[in-house]
Design a protein around this motif. Structure first.
Motif, mmCIF file in Angstrom:
data_model
loop_
_atom_site.group_PDB
_atom_site.id
_atom_site.type_symbol
_atom_site.label_atom_id
_atom_site.label_comp_id
_atom_site.label_asym_id
_atom_site.label_seq_id
_atom_site.Cartn_x
_atom_site.Cartn_y
_atom_site.Cartn_z
ATOM 1 N N SER A 173 0.843 -1.188 0.000
ATOM 2 C CA SER A 173 0.000 0.000 0.000
ATOM 3 C C SER A 173 0.880 1.241 0.000
ATOM 4 O O SER A 173 1.964 1.241 0.594
ATOM 5 N N ASN A 174 0.425 2.296 -0.636
ATOM 6 C CA ASN A 174 1.248 3.490 -0.815
ATOM 7 C C ASN A 174 1.818 4.037 0.501
ATOM 8 O O ASN A 174 2.981 4.439 0.543
ATOM 9 N N PHE A 175 1.052 4.041 1.574
ATOM 10 C CA PHE A 175 1.531 4.565 2.850
ATOM 11 C C PHE A 175 2.631 3.708 3.458
ATOM 12 O O PHE A 175 3.344 4.151 4.348
ATOM 13 N N HIS A 176 2.787 2.491 2.991
ATOM 14 C CA HIS A 176 3.706 1.508 3.564
ATOM 15 C C HIS A 176 5.021 1.397 2.792
ATOM 16 O O HIS A 176 5.976 0.771 3.251
ATOM 17 N N ILE A 177 5.108 2.015 1.624
ATOM 18 C CA ILE A 177 6.255 1.831 0.741
ATOM 19 C C ILE A 177 7.563 2.310 1.373
ATOM 20 O O ILE A 177 8.592 1.628 1.271
ATOM 21 N N PHE A 178 7.573 3.460 2.008
ATOM 22 C CA PHE A 178 8.813 3.988 2.589
ATOM 23 C C PHE A 178 9.440 2.974 3.536
ATOM 24 O O PHE A 178 10.598 2.591 3.392
ATOM 25 N N ARG A 179 8.670 2.509 4.510
ATOM 26 C CA ARG A 179 9.206 1.560 5.492
ATOM 27 C C ARG A 179 9.578 0.233 4.839
ATOM 28 O O ARG A 179 10.605 -0.373 5.165
ATOM 29 N N ALA A 180 8.775 -0.226 3.898
ATOM 30 C CA ALA A 180 9.054 -1.504 3.233
ATOM 31 C C ALA A 180 10.365 -1.452 2.447
ATOM 32 O O ALA A 180 11.164 -2.390 2.503
ATOM 33 N N VAL A 181 10.605 -0.361 1.735
ATOM 34 C CA VAL A 181 11.834 -0.253 0.948
ATOM 35 C C VAL A 181 13.049 -0.078 1.860
ATOM 36 O O VAL A 181 14.095 -0.698 1.632
ATOM 37 N N VAL A 182 12.922 0.729 2.908
ATOM 38 C CA VAL A 182 14.032 0.869 3.859
ATOM 39 C C VAL A 182 14.341 -0.486 4.500
ATOM 40 O O VAL A 182 15.504 -0.872 4.632
ATOM 41 N N THR A 183 13.314 -1.226 4.855
ATOM 42 C CA THR A 183 13.494 -2.563 5.429
ATOM 43 C C THR A 183 14.194 -3.486 4.430
ATOM 44 O O THR A 183 15.126 -4.211 4.791
ATOM 45 N N ALA A 184 13.766 -3.460 3.180
ATOM 46 C CA ALA A 184 14.372 -4.316 2.155
ATOM 47 C C ALA A 184 15.849 -3.983 1.973
ATOM 48 O O ALA A 184 16.701 -4.880 1.958
ATOM 49 N N ARG A 185 16.154 -2.723 1.847
ATOM 50 C CA ARG A 185 17.554 -2.320 1.653
ATOM 51 C C ARG A 185 18.401 -2.647 2.877
ATOM 52 O O ARG A 185 19.566 -3.021 2.748
ATOM 53 N N SER A 186 17.822 -2.522 4.053
ATOM 54 C CA SER A 186 18.542 -2.841 5.292
ATOM 55 C C SER A 186 18.773 -4.335 5.462
ATOM 56 O O SER A 186 19.595 -4.745 6.269
ATOM 57 N N ASN A 187 18.012 -5.123 4.737
ATOM 58 C CA ASN A 187 18.118 -6.579 4.834
ATOM 59 C C ASN A 187 18.717 -7.208 3.586
ATOM 60 O O ASN A 187 18.421 -8.349 3.242
ATOM 61 N N GLY A 188 19.577 -6.452 2.903
ATOM 62 C CA GLY A 188 20.371 -7.006 1.817
ATOM 63 C C GLY A 188 19.826 -6.864 0.407
ATOM 64 O O GLY A 188 20.494 -7.226 -0.548
ATOM 65 N N LEU A 189 18.611 -6.363 0.245
ATOM 66 C CA LEU A 189 18.053 -6.170 -1.093
ATOM 67 C C LEU A 189 18.382 -4.735 -1.524
ATOM 68 O O LEU A 189 17.529 -3.851 -1.536
ATOM 69 N N LYS A 190 19.650 -4.516 -1.861
ATOM 70 C CA LYS A 190 20.141 -3.149 -2.052
ATOM 71 C C LYS A 190 19.590 -2.456 -3.285
ATOM 72 O O LYS A 190 19.673 -1.246 -3.403
ATOM 73 N N HIS A 191 19.003 -3.204 -4.205
ATOM 74 C CA HIS A 191 18.419 -2.595 -5.406
ATOM 75 C C HIS A 191 16.890 -2.597 -5.331
ATOM 76 O O HIS A 191 16.216 -2.704 -6.355
ATOM 77 N N ALA A 192 16.355 -2.487 -4.117
ATOM 78 C CA ALA A 192 14.901 -2.494 -3.925
ATOM 79 C C ALA A 192 14.303 -1.125 -4.254
ATOM 80 O O ALA A 192 14.906 -0.086 -3.990
ATOM 81 N N CYS A 193 13.105 -1.172 -4.830
ATOM 82 C CA CYS A 193 12.331 0.036 -5.075
ATOM 83 C C CYS A 193 10.871 -0.266 -4.742
ATOM 84 O O CYS A 193 10.490 -1.419 -4.595
ATOM 85 N N GLY A 194 10.083 0.764 -4.619
ATOM 86 C CA GLY A 194 8.685 0.581 -4.248
ATOM 87 C C GLY A 194 7.750 0.607 -5.437
ATOM 88 O O GLY A 194 7.999 1.299 -6.418
ATOM 89 N N ILE A 195 6.691 -0.174 -5.332
ATOM 90 C CA ILE A 195 5.589 -0.157 -6.299
ATOM 91 C C ILE A 195 4.318 0.002 -5.461
ATOM 92 O O ILE A 195 3.873 -0.938 -4.799
ATOM 93 N N ALA A 196 3.781 1.203 -5.466
ATOM 94 C CA ALA A 196 2.694 1.551 -4.547
ATOM 95 C C ALA A 196 1.325 1.167 -5.089
ATOM 96 O O ALA A 196 0.955 1.547 -6.195
ATOM 97 N N ALA A 197 0.594 0.421 -4.270
ATOM 98 C CA ALA A 197 -0.815 0.150 -4.551
ATOM 99 C C ALA A 197 -1.621 1.317 -3.991
ATOM 100 O O ALA A 197 -1.305 1.838 -2.926
ATOM 101 N N PRO A 198 -2.657 1.744 -4.693
ATOM 102 C CA PRO A 198 -3.410 2.901 -4.222
ATOM 103 C C PRO A 198 -4.140 2.649 -2.906
ATOM 104 O O PRO A 198 -4.673 1.570 -2.677
ATOM 105 N N PHE A 199 -4.100 3.648 -2.061
ATOM 106 C CA PHE A 199 -4.885 3.656 -0.829
ATOM 107 C C PHE A 199 -5.156 5.112 -0.519
ATOM 108 O O PHE A 199 -4.250 5.930 -0.488
#
Length: 189
Positions: free
Chosen positions: A137-163
């Motif tokens: 969900s769009n409101f969740h993308i920031f934390r999800a991408v920071v979490t992904a990058r912090s956990n080794g997925l260094k080329h992570a980006c967000g794809i926001a679902a509308p909310f």
């Protein structure tokens, strides 16, 4: 003492502002084309049907997968209370009904939190340099991408679902609280 309290209040407000700015900037994230993987983060399942939030995430993922035929999807989410099947199982069924080939779908069914979604899904990605989109969900993308990058997925980006709607400010503030908890817990380092 009064100066220390004032400085602390200013620092807190600055931190709050920066986190919320991250949330707002990420609201319209659409990722990149031709990613190696996308990870769809779970949300509630009502019996065997996706909740409205999960439905939007799945519609966003299906549209991306139809445009990007070589991208593999990891559907991530365990089975919670009141759910007859795992979130990953529900998501797989939805994507299959949308015409996504089963060979492109990987199920991760153990996770219960965003951090677990990312960590457990990441274990299915063998290439260290893989490009990964996080669908949530769009409101969740920031934390999800920071979490992904912090956990080794260094080329992570967000794809926001509308909310949208009246609850968006509530979820944006909730993201601040959860981001802070994850930061203090060491999940974002």
């Amino acid at each position: 003492m009064k100066t220390a309290v004032s400085a602390g209040a200013i620092l807190f407000c600055l931190y709050f502002f920066l986190v919320e700015l991250g949330v707002l900037i990420c609201l319209p994230s659409q990722g990149k084309e031709n990613l190696d993987y996308i990870i769809v983060l779970g949300a509630a399942v009502y019996g065997t049907e996706p909740s409205p939030v999960l439905q939007k995430r799945l519609e966003t993922a299906a549209a991306y997968l139809k445009r990007n035929q070589d991208t593999v999807v990891i559907v991530s989410g365990g089975q919670g209370p009141g759910e007859d099947i795992s979130e990953a199982g529900c998501m797989e069924t939805f994507l299959l009904e949308e015409g996504i080939c089963k060979s492109r779908i990987i199920r991760e069914e153990k996770s219960e939190t965003t951090v677990e979604n990312i960590r457990f899904s990441g274990s299915h990605i063998q290439e260290q340099e893989a490009s990964v989109g996080i669908v949530s969900s769009n409101f969740h993308i920031f934390r999800a991408v920071v979490t992904a990058r912090s956990n080794g997925l260094k080329h992570a980006c967000g794809i926001a679902a509308p909310f949208g709607g009246l609850l968006l400010p509530h979820y944006a503030v909730r993201e601040f609280l959860t981001f802070t908890f994850d930061l203090i817990s060491g999940n974002l380092i």
